[in-house]
Scaffold this motif. Structure first.
Motif, PDB file in Angstrom:
ATOM      1  N   GLY A 241      -8.947 -12.643   7.179  1.00  0.00           N
ATOM      2  CA  GLY A 241      -9.620 -12.177   8.395  1.00  0.00           C
ATOM      3  C   GLY A 241      -8.942 -12.644   9.667  1.00  0.00           C
ATOM      4  N   THR A 242      -8.574 -13.943   9.722  1.00  0.00           N
ATOM      5  CA  THR A 242      -7.940 -14.460  10.934  1.00  0.00           C
ATOM      6  C   THR A 242      -6.488 -14.020  11.049  1.00  0.00           C
ATOM      7  OG1 THR A 242      -7.457 -16.539   9.756  1.00  0.00           O
ATOM      8  CG2 THR A 242      -9.450 -16.470  11.105  1.00  0.00           C
ATOM      9  N   SER A 243      -5.916 -13.457   9.971  1.00  0.00           N
ATOM     10  CA  SER A 243      -4.539 -12.954  10.010  1.00  0.00           C
ATOM     11  C   SER A 243      -4.477 -11.465  10.352  1.00  0.00           C
ATOM     12  CB  SER A 243      -3.843 -13.196   8.663  1.00  0.00           C
ATOM     13  OG  SER A 243      -3.706 -14.573   8.400  1.00  0.00           O
ATOM     14  N   LEU A 244      -5.623 -10.827  10.512  1.00  0.00           N
ATOM     15  CA  LEU A 244      -5.620  -9.391  10.819  1.00  0.00           C
ATOM     16  C   LEU A 244      -4.866  -9.053  12.114  1.00  0.00           C
ATOM     17  CD1 LEU A 244      -9.236  -8.301   9.764  1.00  0.00           C
ATOM     18  CD2 LEU A 244      -7.068  -7.831   8.588  1.00  0.00           C
ATOM     19  N   PRO A 245      -4.988  -9.871  13.192  1.00  0.00           N
ATOM     20  CA  PRO A 245      -4.198  -9.556  14.394  1.00  0.00           C
ATOM     21  C   PRO A 245      -2.698  -9.577  14.121  1.00  0.00           C
ATOM     22  CG  PRO A 245      -5.957 -11.089  14.936  1.00  0.00           C
ATOM     23  CD  PRO A 245      -5.932 -10.978  13.448  1.00  0.00           C
ATOM     24  N   GLU A 246      -2.216 -10.559  13.322  1.00  0.00           N
ATOM     25  CA  GLU A 246      -0.796 -10.605  12.975  1.00  0.00           C
ATOM     26  C   GLU A 246      -0.384  -9.389  12.149  1.00  0.00           C
ATOM     27  OE1 GLU A 246      -2.770 -13.233  12.783  1.00  0.00           O
ATOM     28  OE2 GLU A 246      -1.760 -15.015  13.566  1.00  0.00           O
TER      29      GLU A 246
END
Length: 341
Positions: A241-246
């Protein structure tokens, strides 16, 4: 905010268990959305403020923007520490780094080829190698496997020195300075104002705080219901989830053929996850693993990072390499669930 969510939502578990699970899922989805938007706002408007204050664009790009893009992981980790869930922090850090390499770079390679020649400097590759090895060794050999004040402080000192080094190096690089100068001109467009950026910066911080608390509350509650260690939730759900922007940024960069920036973002993100987030977590913690076999996660981190470092030596990456990375990520995720669930 975490305590407020707990007081509002927990009573629903006794009234309607199905509704309770739906609300927890909604908390997680809302948390991901708020973290993504807050990270975007923080990156854009902190860059604008810095440029208007006269800070060189190259320094802005390598320091402020780099830190801002790691804020979803950072705020999620801080919220997890406040809610006494150190396992979520450790799982998120390790899982995010493995996801950046195995999942994000793997998907990017399915969309296009990448030449690694000259994309990432040898110094940056060495930094990532040694900080990854040191991070894993600290968790294995320190008493009770805790990352505490001393190793946390060392990690923070490292990231400060690293930022100073890359900033001074980039200032001497005319081509890099030109690239970031163009970024600075975009950020300083007439439509932008210092006052609006300051207001948006405050709003971004509030959004990140709300999103991280919502995400951690929903994830921790689901982990308790499922009876699995927090590390597993952090390793998979939070990390993805927190890697979705990357992931979104990487897809955009591969389509624009800006592959050097894509690789630089992955290396930089992994460095910040281990040193900045790991360092702050250690200072505020300590953090440690509660999983039965945490070594499987450390081994997966070392393996995926080692493969990335080797490939960054000048290898031309194609779709086959992407499939290998995706298989490695799937193997790492399945292994940790089978051994630690």
């Amino acid at each position: 905010m975490y305590e407020l969510l707990d007081s509002w939502i927990t009573p629903w578990a006794h009234q309607s268990y199905g509704l309770y699970l739906c609300v927890l899922t909604l908390c997680i989805i809302t948390g991901f959305f708020l973290l993504t938007k807050g990270g975007d706002w923080l990156s854009d408007h902190s860059s604008n403020i810095a440029c208007q204050l006269g800070i060189p664009p190259v320094v802005v790009g390598l320091t402020i923007v780099s830190i801002a893009t790691s804020t979803p992981e950072l705020f999620t980790s801080l919220s997890a520490i406040r809610s006494d869930s150190p396992g979520l922090v450790l799982g998120n850090i390790i899982g995010s780094n493995i996801a950046n390499i195995g999942l994000i770079l793997g998907i990017a390679l399915l969309l296009g080829n990448i030449s690694t020649k000259g994309a990432v400097s040898q110094a940056q590759r060495h930094c990532l190698s040694w900080i990854t090895i040191g991070f894993c060794l600290a968790l294995v050999f320190l008493p009770r496997g805790e990352l505490g004040m001393i190793p946390g402080t060392l990690l923070l000192v490292f990231i400060v020195l690293y930022l100073i080094f890359v900033s001074f190096h980039a200032l001497k690089n005319k081509s890099a300075n030109k690239t970031f100068q163009e970024l600075g001109q975009v950020e300083n467009s007439p439509a932008s104002s210092l006052l609006i950026s300051i207001i948006m910066l405050i709003l971004a911080t509030l959004t990140l705080w709300l999103g991280s608390d919502s995400l951690v509350y929903g994830s921790k509650s689901l982990a308790l219901i499922a009876g699995v260690p927090e590390e597993l939730i952090g390793f998979t759900l939070l990390a993805i989830g927190t890697s979705l922007p990357e992931l979104a940024a990487s897809i955009s960069l591969i389509r624009k053929a800006q592959t050097s920036m894509l690789l630089g973002n992955i290396v930089g993100s992994n460095l910040f996850n281990l040193s900045l987030i790991g360092g702050l977590a250690g200072v505020m913690g300590p953090i440690c693993s509660g999983a039965p076999y945490p070594w499987i996660d450390y081994l997966s981190l070392l393996l995926t990072t080692g493969i990335l470092i080797y490939w960054l030596g000048g290898k031309h990456l194609v779709k086959t390499h992407g499939i290998i990375l995706l298989c490695l990520y799937l193997t790492a995720s399945v292994s940790t669930w089978l051994l630690n669930a």
